[in-house]
Design a protein around this motif. Structure first.
Motif, short mmCIF file in Angstrom:
data_model
loop_
_atom_site.label_atom_id
_atom_site.label_comp_id
_atom_site.label_asym_id
_atom_site.label_seq_id
_atom_site.Cartn_x
_atom_site.Cartn_y
_atom_site.Cartn_z
N LEU A 104 0.81 -1.20 0.00
CA LEU A 104 0.00 0.00 0.00
C LEU A 104 0.85 1.26 0.00
CD1 LEU A 104 -2.77 1.34 0.05
CD2 LEU A 104 -2.77 1.09 2.54
N TRP A 105 2.00 1.23 0.66
CA TRP A 105 2.86 2.40 0.73
C TRP A 105 3.30 2.87 -0.66
CZ3 TRP A 105 7.86 2.55 -1.09
CH2 TRP A 105 8.46 1.33 -1.39
N LYS A 106 3.32 1.96 -1.64
CA LYS A 106 3.75 2.33 -2.99
C LYS A 106 2.71 3.18 -3.71
CE LYS A 106 7.04 -1.34 -3.77
NZ LYS A 106 7.66 -2.15 -4.81
N GLU A 107 1.45 3.05 -3.33
CA GLU A 107 0.41 3.85 -3.99
C GLU A 107 0.59 5.34 -3.74
OE1 GLU A 107 -1.98 2.70 -6.21
OE2 GLU A 107 -0.90 0.81 -6.09
N PRO A 108 0.73 5.79 -2.47
CA PRO A 108 0.96 7.23 -2.28
C PRO A 108 2.31 7.68 -2.85
CG PRO A 108 0.82 6.08 -0.16
CD PRO A 108 0.49 5.09 -1.21
N ARG A 109 3.31 6.81 -2.81
CA ARG A 109 4.60 7.18 -3.41
C ARG A 109 4.42 7.47 -4.89
NH1 ARG A 109 8.49 2.70 -4.88
NH2 ARG A 109 7.21 2.90 -6.72
N CYS A 110 3.72 6.59 -5.59
CA CYS A 110 3.50 6.80 -7.02
C CYS A 110 2.64 8.02 -7.28
CB CYS A 110 2.86 5.55 -7.64
SG CYS A 110 3.96 4.11 -7.70
N LEU A 111 1.67 8.28 -6.42
CA LEU A 111 0.83 9.46 -6.59
C LEU A 111 1.66 10.74 -6.49
CD1 LEU A 111 -2.12 10.31 -7.10
CD2 LEU A 111 -2.42 10.39 -4.62
N VAL A 112 2.58 10.76 -5.55
CA VAL A 112 3.48 11.91 -5.42
C VAL A 112 4.39 12.01 -6.65
CG1 VAL A 112 5.44 12.83 -4.10
CG2 VAL A 112 3.38 12.01 -2.91
N VAL A 151 -1.19 3.58 12.33
CA VAL A 151 0.11 3.07 11.87
C VAL A 151 1.06 4.25 11.97
CG1 VAL A 151 1.42 2.17 9.93
CG2 VAL A 151 -0.92 1.40 10.29
N SER A 152 2.14 4.08 12.71
CA SER A 152 3.16 5.13 12.74
C SER A 152 4.35 4.65 11.92
CB SER A 152 3.58 5.46 14.17
OG SER A 152 4.38 4.43 14.71
N VAL A 153 5.05 5.60 11.35
CA VAL A 153 6.19 5.26 10.50
C VAL A 153 7.44 5.98 11.00
CG1 VAL A 153 4.74 4.83 8.47
CG2 VAL A 153 5.67 7.12 8.84
N ARG A 154 8.57 5.43 10.62
CA ARG A 154 9.85 6.06 10.95
C ARG A 154 10.15 7.08 9.85
NH1 ARG A 154 10.47 0.60 11.41
NH2 ARG A 154 10.54 -0.17 13.53
N ASN A 166 8.29 2.28 6.17
CA ASN A 166 9.01 1.97 7.40
C ASN A 166 8.07 2.01 8.60
OD1 ASN A 166 11.55 1.85 6.01
ND2 ASN A 166 11.49 4.09 5.93
N VAL A 167 7.19 1.02 8.68
CA VAL A 167 6.20 0.97 9.76
C VAL A 167 6.90 0.68 11.08
CG1 VAL A 167 4.17 -0.24 10.63
CG2 VAL A 167 4.38 0.27 8.18
N ASP A 178 2.30 -5.94 17.41
CA ASP A 178 3.59 -6.22 16.79
C ASP A 178 4.26 -7.36 17.56
OD1 ASP A 178 5.06 -5.14 19.04
OD2 ASP A 178 4.94 -3.16 18.15
N PRO A 179 5.38 -7.86 17.08
CA PRO A 179 6.00 -9.02 17.74
C PRO A 179 6.36 -8.78 19.21
CG PRO A 179 6.96 -8.69 15.58
CD PRO A 179 6.06 -7.51 15.83
#
Length: 185
Positions: A104-112, A151-154, A166-167, A178-179
């Motif tokens: 899913l992270w690739k969709e906003p990257r491609c939109l940008v 979801v927080s990201v680094r 980078n979740v 998470d683990p």
């Protein structure tokens, strides 16, 4: 919701009152006025499939077929030209994944990459999607009384949209998943 890539059928569906059009990769300039006039959301344009060389159409065996490659390139060009233009005209985009779960992270990257702002890309993957699904009272933004699905990201995705890959933390209903902190039954 209607699954359409373009043409008269897509416009007829908007005239008939459809809430969203999935994909619209053969969008044309005239279609923008339909999206605006009818308030139709452009959902899941499959940007990763068209623009990501590692996992998209270019990485697949059928890319070697000239007839397929020509169709993908034509759709890619229309998508890159008209989706950002549609967004500037006020069309809401809701990002999702169709066949590329976990990316899913690739969709906003491609939109940008095709011209949207990082802010608009984040809204497309959060608030706009929640609104389209009728869940805006529960999820999509960080507000008191909502489900605390977070979801927080680094990193700062407003400065670098690829930070979304980078979740660092996942919360569902206010509980960490998470683990290190397994979900409680």
């Amino acid at each position: 919701a209607g699954h359409a890539i373009g043409g008269p059928g897509m416009r007829w569906a908007m005239e008939a009152g459809i809430d969203s059009v999935e994909h619209a990769n053969l969008i044309e300039e005239q279609d923008i006025e339909y999206f605006v006039k009818y308030g139709t959301v452009l959902s899941d344009p499959n940007l990763q499939l068209f623009f990501d060389k590692e996992t998209g159409f270019e990485s697949r065996e059928n890319w070697k077929q000239p007839w397929w490659r020509e169709k993908v390139i034509a759709a890619r060009e229309l998508t890159a030209k008209y989706i950002p233009q549609a967004m500037r005209a006020g069309v809401k985009v809701a990002l999702a994944t169709d066949s590329t779960h976990g990316m899913l992270w690739k969709e906003p990257r491609c939109l940008v990459e095709i011209g949207a702002s990082p802010r608009d890309a984040l809204l497309a993957v959060t608030k706009n999607s929640a609104e389209l699904l009728g869940l805006a009272d529960e999820v999509g933004t960080l507000e008191p009384g909502k489900l605390a699905d977070i979801v927080s990201v680094r990193g700062d995705p407003l400065a670098d949209i690829t930070a979304l890959k980078n979740v660092g933390l996942v919360m569902k209903g206010g509980r960490r998943h998470d683990p290190l902190y397994p979900a409680e039954p």
